[in-house]
Design a protein around this motif. Structure first.
Motif: not given
Length: 350
Positions: A48-50, A316-317, A320-323
C-alpha cells in the motif's frame, strides 16, 4: 507354397485417465488456488501507500500492541482484504451460475439486470430519501437487485423462460434502469456527487461493519449456487435431456436467479458495481476443471478473489500516492479478455 501376410494390428487406444485421476488433478488445482489466495491476501495486507513487512503483518494480526503498523493492519487493510475475498468469491460464483444458466459464454451477473437494479435503488435512496451510509445502501441495493431479477424472470416467461428470452429481457431492463439512473443523477447534482463514490467500484474506504452485514446474504447465495450445481449440469445438455434426467427446470431457474441476486446484489451493495470478474474467471478456470459445475463453482469461488485482490494491489502501486480503483483495473483487463473472446473462432452460441 502360399505365404499369408497379415497386416500389423493398430496400436490400442490410450485409455482415458480414470475418474479418480481426474478428481485428484482437480483437487490439486483447487488446493493450488487456495495457496495462491493465501499469498495474495498477505500481499494485500502488506502492500500500500505504506509498505509493511510480513513480520509486522503477522504481528499486527496476532500480536496487537497498538503501534501504527498494527492499526493499519487491523483497522484498514484487514477489513479491505476480507471484503475483497468475499466480494470476489460472490462475483465469480454468480458469473459461473449466470453463464451456465443462460448457456451464454459471454454472460455475467449484469445480464439479468442485477447491477442495474442495485444502482437504481441506491441512487433513489440517495436522491429521494437522503441515505448516505454504505450500510443503508446495502438494503436498497439488495432490494433493487431482487426486484430487477424478478422483473427479468417475469418478462422472460417465468418457468417457461429460455436462455435467449432471459438474455433479451435482461438487456431491456438494464437499458431502462440505467437510463433512469443517469436521468436522476443529471437532475440532482448532490446525488451525482455521492453516487460517484459508490458507482466507481472500489474496496477503499469501506468500513469494517459492512462485511458482517452482507455476509448472511453472500452465504445464502453461495449455498443456493452449490445446491443447483447438479441440475445445472443436466440443463447444460439441453432442456429435453435435462427433463429426461429428472431435472426440474423451472425450480432450477428460479433458485439460480435467487442465488445470482443474493451474490451479485450483496457484492455490488458493499463495493459498487465491479465488472468483468464474473465473466473472466469462469473462462479461465474451465481449462483446468472442465465444464462440470460441481468443480467449476468452487474453482470460481477461489480464483475470483485472487483476481479481485490482485487488481486492487495493482491499483495501489501504479500511481502512488493515489490509488486506481479496482473497478477501473478489472474493466481494463476485462475489456482485453472480452475482445479475445469475441474474436475466437469457436465461441459457443446460445
Amino acid at each position: 507354397m502360399t505365404t499369408t501376410v497379415t497386416a500389423p494390428r493398430a496400436a490400442p487406444p490410450v485409455p482415458a485417465a480414470p475418474p479418480a485421476g481426474r478428481r485428484a488433478v482437480r483437487a490439486g488445482g483447487l488446493l493450488l488456488g487456495l495457496a495462491l489466495l493465501a499469498a495474495v491476501v498477505l500481499a494485500s495486507i502488506a502492500v500500500g501507500a505504506r509498505a509493511i513487512p510480513l513480520d509486522q503483518v503477522w504481528h499486527g494480526l496476532f500480536g496487537w500492541t497498538g503501534t501504527a503498523d498494527d492499526r493499519i493492519v487491523r483497522e484498514l487493510r484487514l477489513p479491505r482484504t476480507a471484503l475483497g475475498v468475499a466480494a470476489g468469491a460472490a462475483l465469480g460464483l454468480a458469473g459461473a451460475v449466470m453463464q451456465t444458466l443462460t448457456r451464454n459464454p459471454l454472460a455475467d451477473p449484469g445480464l439479468l439486470g442485477v447491477n442495474a437494479g442495485a444502482s437504481a435503488a441506491v441512487v433513489t435512496a440517495i436522491s429521494v430519501l437522503g441515505v448516505t451510509s454504505f450500510t443503508g445502501y446495502l438494503w436498497f441495493a439488495l432490494a433493487g437487485a431482487g426486484v430487477a431479477a424478478v422483473l427479468v424472470n417475469a418478462l422472460g416467461g417465468s418457468r417457461a423462460a429460455t436462455p435467449v428470452r432471459l438474455a433479451l429481457a435482461g438487456t431491456a431492463v438494464n437499458a431502462a434502469l440505467f437510463g433512469y439512473v443517469n436521468g436522476l443523477q443529471l437532475t440532482d447534482l448532490g446525488a451525482l456527487e455521492t453516487m460517484r463514490h459508490w458507482s466507481v467500484g472500489t474496496l477503499a474506504g469501506r468500513r469494517g461493519d459492512l462485511l458482517p452485514a452482507a455476509l448472511p446474504f453472500l452465504l445464502a447465495g453461495a449455498v443456493l449456487a452449490l445446491a443447483v450445481a447438479r441440475p445445472l449440469n443436466a440443463m447444460a445438455l439441453g432442456e429435453d435431456t435435462a427433463r429426461s434426467l429428472g431435472a426440474r427446470l423451472g425450480r432450477t431457474r428460479v433458485l439460480s436467479i435467487v442465488a445470482i441476486t443474493l451474490l451479485s446484489g450483496a457484492a455490488t451493495a458493499v463495493c459498487g458495481p465491479i465488472g468483468f470478474v464474473g465473466l473472466m474467471i469462469p473462462h479461465a478456470v474451465r481449462a483446468f476443471c472442465g465444464p462440470d459445475t460441481r468443480w467449476l463453482f468452487p474453482y470460481c469461488a477461489v480464483f475470483a478473489p485472487v483476481l479481485l485482490l490482485g487488481s486492487d494491489i495493482v491499483g495501489r502501486v501504479l500511481a502512488p500516492p493515489t490509488e486506481i480503483e479496482v473497478g477501473v483495473v478489472t474493466a481494463f483487463c476485462g475489456g482485453l479478455v472480452f475482445i479475445h473472446l469475441v474474436r475466437r473462432r469457436k465461441v459457443a452460441q446460445l
